[in-house]
Design a protein around this motif. Structure first.
Motif, PDB file in Angstrom:
ATOM      1  N   GLY A 152     -54.152 -40.048  20.237  1.00  9.46           N
ATOM      2  CA  GLY A 152     -54.461 -39.903  21.653  1.00  9.46           C
ATOM      3  C   GLY A 152     -53.158 -39.891  22.438  1.00  9.46           C
ATOM      4  O   GLY A 152     -52.099 -39.530  21.915  1.00  9.46           O
ATOM      5  N   PHE A 153     -53.226 -40.304  23.704  1.00  6.88           N
ATOM      6  CA  PHE A 153     -52.021 -40.322  24.532  1.00  6.88           C
ATOM      7  C   PHE A 153     -50.915 -41.161  23.896  1.00  6.88           C
ATOM      8  O   PHE A 153     -49.741 -40.768  23.880  1.00  6.88           O
ATOM      9  N   ALA A 154     -51.266 -42.332  23.367  1.00  7.17           N
ATOM     10  CA  ALA A 154     -50.250 -43.228  22.806  1.00  7.17           C
ATOM     11  C   ALA A 154     -49.650 -42.662  21.533  1.00  7.17           C
ATOM     12  O   ALA A 154     -48.427 -42.667  21.341  1.00  7.17           O
ATOM     13  N   GLY A 155     -50.483 -42.181  20.620  1.00  7.59           N
ATOM     14  CA  GLY A 155     -49.988 -41.685  19.348  1.00  7.59           C
ATOM     15  C   GLY A 155     -49.170 -40.418  19.484  1.00  7.59           C
ATOM     16  O   GLY A 155     -48.099 -40.279  18.859  1.00  7.59           O
ATOM     17  N   ILE A 156     -49.637 -39.480  20.301  1.00 10.34           N
ATOM     18  CA  ILE A 156     -48.880 -38.245  20.509  1.00 10.34           C
ATOM     19  C   ILE A 156     -47.566 -38.546  21.216  1.00 10.34           C
ATOM     20  O   ILE A 156     -46.504 -38.012  20.876  1.00 10.34           O
ATOM     21  N   GLY A 157     -47.618 -39.439  22.217  1.00 14.95           N
ATOM     22  CA  GLY A 157     -46.388 -39.827  22.905  1.00 14.95           C
ATOM     23  C   GLY A 157     -45.398 -40.469  21.963  1.00 14.95           C
ATOM     24  O   GLY A 157     -44.186 -40.209  22.034  1.00 14.95           O
ATOM     25  N   ALA A 158     -45.886 -41.331  21.050  1.00 10.25           N
ATOM     26  CA  ALA A 158     -44.997 -41.971  20.083  1.00 10.25           C
ATOM     27  C   ALA A 158     -44.350 -40.932  19.171  1.00 10.25           C
ATOM     28  O   ALA A 158     -43.156 -41.024  18.859  1.00 10.25           O
ATOM     29  N   ALA A 159     -45.117 -39.951  18.748  1.00  5.71           N
ATOM     30  CA  ALA A 159     -44.592 -38.908  17.867  1.00  5.71           C
ATOM     31  C   ALA A 159     -43.504 -38.096  18.567  1.00  5.71           C
ATOM     32  O   ALA A 159     -42.459 -37.790  17.976  1.00  5.71           O
ATOM     33  N   ILE A 160     -43.733 -37.747  19.831  1.00  5.31           N
ATOM     34  CA  ILE A 160     -42.730 -36.995  20.575  1.00  5.31           C
ATOM     35  C   ILE A 160     -41.460 -37.826  20.747  1.00  5.31           C
ATOM     36  O   ILE A 160     -40.338 -37.322  20.601  1.00  5.31           O
ATOM     37  N   ALA A 161     -41.631 -39.108  21.052  1.00  6.85           N
ATOM     38  CA  ALA A 161     -40.473 -39.988  21.234  1.00  6.85           C
ATOM     39  C   ALA A 161     -39.667 -40.095  19.944  1.00  6.85           C
ATOM     40  O   ALA A 161     -38.429 -40.041  19.957  1.00  6.85           O
ATOM     41  N   LEU A 162     -40.351 -40.242  18.806  1.00  9.83           N
ATOM     42  CA  LEU A 162     -39.644 -40.303  17.528  1.00  9.83           C
ATOM     43  C   LEU A 162     -38.927 -38.992  17.240  1.00  9.83           C
ATOM     44  O   LEU A 162     -37.759 -38.974  16.826  1.00  9.83           O
ATOM     45  N   ARG A 163     -39.644 -37.891  17.446  1.00 11.19           N
ATOM     46  CA  ARG A 163     -39.041 -36.581  17.175  1.00 11.19           C
ATOM     47  C   ARG A 163     -37.809 -36.351  18.048  1.00 11.19           C
ATOM     48  O   ARG A 163     -36.761 -35.876  17.589  1.00 11.19           O
ATOM     49  N   ASP A 164     -37.890 -36.721  19.330  1.00 13.71           N
ATOM     50  CA  ASP A 164     -36.757 -36.546  20.241  1.00 13.71           C
ATOM     51  C   ASP A 164     -35.587 -37.445  19.868  1.00 13.71           C
ATOM     52  O   ASP A 164     -34.433 -37.140  20.188  1.00 13.71           O
ATOM     53  N   SER A 165     -35.870 -38.560  19.203  1.00 18.47           N
ATOM     54  CA  SER A 165     -34.793 -39.463  18.791  1.00 18.47           C
ATOM     55  C   SER A 165     -34.059 -38.956  17.561  1.00 18.47           C
ATOM     56  O   SER A 165     -33.032 -39.499  17.186  1.00 18.47           O
ATOM     57  N   GLY A 166     -34.609 -37.933  16.934  1.00 19.93           N
ATOM     58  CA  GLY A 166     -33.995 -37.393  15.728  1.00 19.93           C
ATOM     59  C   GLY A 166     -34.730 -37.745  14.460  1.00 19.93           C
ATOM     60  O   GLY A 166     -34.394 -37.263  13.377  1.00 19.93           O
ATOM     61  N   GLU A 167     -35.757 -38.584  14.572  1.00 23.77           N
ATOM     62  CA  GLU A 167     -36.516 -38.990  13.390  1.00 23.77           C
ATOM     63  C   GLU A 167     -37.480 -37.879  12.970  1.00 23.77           C
ATOM     64  O   GLU A 167     -38.168 -37.288  13.798  1.00 23.77           O
ATOM     65  N   ARG A 168     -37.532 -37.593  11.672  1.00 23.68           N
ATOM     66  CA  ARG A 168     -38.460 -36.595  11.137  1.00 23.68           C
ATOM     67  C   ARG A 168     -39.401 -37.184  10.099  1.00 23.68           C
ATOM     68  O   ARG A 168     -40.368 -36.536   9.691  1.00 23.68           O
ATOM     69  N   ASP A 169     -39.128 -38.409   9.680  1.00 25.65           N
ATOM     70  CA  ASP A 169     -39.867 -39.017   8.579  1.00 25.65           C
ATOM     71  C   ASP A 169     -41.002 -39.895   9.120  1.00 25.65           C
ATOM     72  O   ASP A 169     -40.944 -41.118   9.071  1.00 25.65           O
ATOM     73  N   PHE A 170     -42.011 -39.238   9.688  1.00 28.89           N
ATOM     74  CA  PHE A 170     -43.163 -39.976  10.223  1.00 28.89           C
ATOM     75  C   PHE A 170     -44.426 -39.146  10.056  1.00 28.89           C
ATOM     76  O   PHE A 170     -44.374 -37.933   9.841  1.00 28.89           O
ATOM     77  N   VAL A 171     -45.544 -39.825  10.170  1.00 27.57           N
ATOM     78  CA  VAL A 171     -46.836 -39.163  10.043  1.00 27.57           C
ATOM     79  C   VAL A 171     -47.766 -39.719  11.116  1.00 27.57           C
ATOM     80  O   VAL A 171     -47.656 -40.886  11.515  1.00 27.57           O
ATOM     81  N   ILE A 172     -48.670 -38.870  11.615  1.00 27.65           N
ATOM     82  CA  ILE A 172     -49.688 -39.281  12.578  1.00 27.65           C
ATOM     83  C   ILE A 172     -51.032 -39.216  11.870  1.00 27.65           C
ATOM     84  O   ILE A 172     -51.465 -38.130  11.453  1.00 27.65           O
TER      85      ILE A 172
END
Length: 495
Positions: free
Chosen positions: A9-29
């Motif tokens: 939802g809003f929280a999970g998608i926002g967290a994914a964007i924040a991680l991606r913008d930080s340079g992290e690629r090793d995550f899953v939703i």
């Protein structure tokens, strides 16, 4: 993997964007449903919309110049979240139809073992973005199993059920009900509303944005940001009434009563629609068509709760008997006792449900003692009764990125101390004591029924939440080393 995000939802998608913008690629939703969107995917009832202005109820780092109106509809918000996944390139990280069935902390290897309906994962850290409005609450009503017609919750809307010309009972008078009821009347249903307690309602200042306005927003992002800022501070100004300021409470009450008197001429109906508790104690609602629907005679008000069901007859607490073909429960969600809590086991096998047996708690509204490297977004005392939840989510994401950066730099694990969590909880209780949520004389879903504590809302302003909880500080966390080498994580911060 480095991070597992539970919920899209809003929280999970926002967290994914924040991680991606930080340079992290090793995550899953991980998302249990077949599409993203959370609340805005699940709630499809006629009239569903947000009661926070559209430009404020969206990510600050992903503004949308094309909002169609001041208050966006549910489908439009759902489309915004789906677009965010696509435009931000999150599809490769997304696992739909993947329900989290168990989450266990492995103390030896300092990882979370994530069981899902599609197999297992291992993660260094978990962002729990499962939301609080996910499991519909249907009250226990004697005889409900004998009802012969259609029965469903507003968050599980049945679009296949024909309503025109049928007798439809709506149980509840919260935010969903006051949006739904006028649309049912417009569709030709014969509607009866069961009202356990009357809500406070103020006008809904909605209007469509013109093509010229939308073009201006697209051409001038600073103007759009200025509008968002103005809407934010207008919301902050409303906190005084929640905090118990007598003058602010009186002004808010007067506005709502003036709205009621302007739209309902009949004295008896107006009396039935006048709340018997202080404004703000429950969620203050916004609508300009709910009262007119009742005043027109198109909707009948039963000013008492649904007490029992006798096959096709609904029996009210007043003794009134109402025949119905369809019953829609607009009765909210299992918000204070989250079902996912029983699936999460921390240090020593203690479940989150056991930790929260007297109500949800978390340090900085994000970290929980005994559950290392687990971060809850939009969880304990992270909601608001006067402003945008998205602002709060972004604040928590700033905190989480700081925590992950600390892990990257120093290794080990992050387990907040029990003392810090207790101290934060005591602070919340002190802040909440004078607020209208505890002094207003109502029974609201903001309070935990087991303890009477305010567990869902932050009892302060939104900007105070960011000042206190927007920056990670490692000092409240217990030092805990692990033999597992730190995994490089490139964290810069939220845009």
């Amino acid at each position: 993997m480095r991070v597992a995000i539970i919920g899209a939802g809003f929280a999970g998608i926002g967290a994914a964007i924040a991680l991606r913008d930080s340079g992290e690629r090793d995550f899953v939703i991980l998302e249990r449903a077949e599409s993203v969107g959370g609340t805005w995917r699940d709630n499809r009832y006629p009239g569903v919309a947000c009661d926070v202005p559209s430009h404020l109820y969206s990510y600050s780092f992903l503004p949308n110049p094309d909002w169609s109106s001041v208050f966006a509809s549910g489908p439009e918000i759902h489309e915004y979240l789906e677009s965010a996944v696509h435009t931000q390139g999150l599809e490769e990280h997304l696992r739909l139809n993947t329900a989290m069935t168990g989450l266990d902390w492995d103390d030896e290897w300092a990882v979370w073992r994530v069981d899902t309906s599609q197999g297992g994962y291992t993660a260094d850290a978990v962002i729990l973005a499962a939301g609080r409005l996910t499991e519909p609450r249907i009250p226990e009503v004697p005889g409900i199993e004998s009802f012969r017609g259609e029965l469903f919750h507003s968050a599980r809307w049945r679009g296949d059920v024909e309503l025109a010309g049928r007798r439809v009972a709506v149980v509840g008078t919260g935010a969903s009900a006051i949006q739904l009821v006028p649309r049912l009347a417009d569709a030709g249903a014969h509607v009866t509303v069961f009202q356990r307690s009357a809500p406070w309602i103020v006008p809904r200042p909605d209007r469509a944005y013109s093509d010229a306005e939308r073009a201006s927003f697209a051409a001038d992002p600073e103007a759009m940001a200025a509008l968002r800022s103005a809407q934010f501070w207008e919301g902050e100004a409303m906190f005084a009434a929640r905090a118990g300021d007598p003058a602010a409470v009186a002004d808010a009450r007067a506005e709502a009563l003036e709205h009621l008197h302007a739209q309902v001429a009949d004295p008896a109906l107006r009396a039935a629609l006048t709340p018997d508790y202080e404004i703000g104690c429950k969620r203050r609602l916004i609508s300009s068509d709910y009262y007119p629907a009742l005043a027109s005679g198109a909707v009948a008000l039963e000013a008492s709760a649904l007490a029992s069901v006798d096959r096709g007859v609904l029996v009210a607490a007043s003794g009134a008997r109402v025949e119905a073909d369809v019953v829609v429960f607009a009765t909210g969600f299992e918000s204070s006792e989250q079902p996912y809590a029983a699936l999460i086991r921390g240090v020593g096998g203690t479940t989150l449900a056991e930790h929260w047996k007297r109500g949800m708690t978390a340090f900085a509204s994000t970290s929980i003692h005994g559950f290392p490297n687990l971060f809850v977004v939009n969880g304990p005392n992270a909601g608001l009764g006067h402003n945008s939840a998205v602002y709060m989510i972004e604040t928590q994401l700033q905190y989480i990125l700081g925590a992950l950066s600390h892990l990257d730099a120093f290794g080990g694990v992050l387990d907040v101390s029990a003392r810090a969590e207790r101290a934060y909880t005591r602070m919340i209780d002190r802040m909440a004591a004078p607020t209208v949520w505890l002094t207003g004389g109502c029974d609201s879903w903001y309070l935990d029924p087991r303890s009477g504590r305010l567990t869902l809302l932050w009892p302060g302003s939104a900007h105070e939440f960011r000042e206190r909880n927007g920056t990670f500080d490692p000092r409240p966390y217990e030092p805990k080393e692990t033999h597992v080498a730190p995994h490089p994580l490139r964290v810069q911060g939220v845009r």
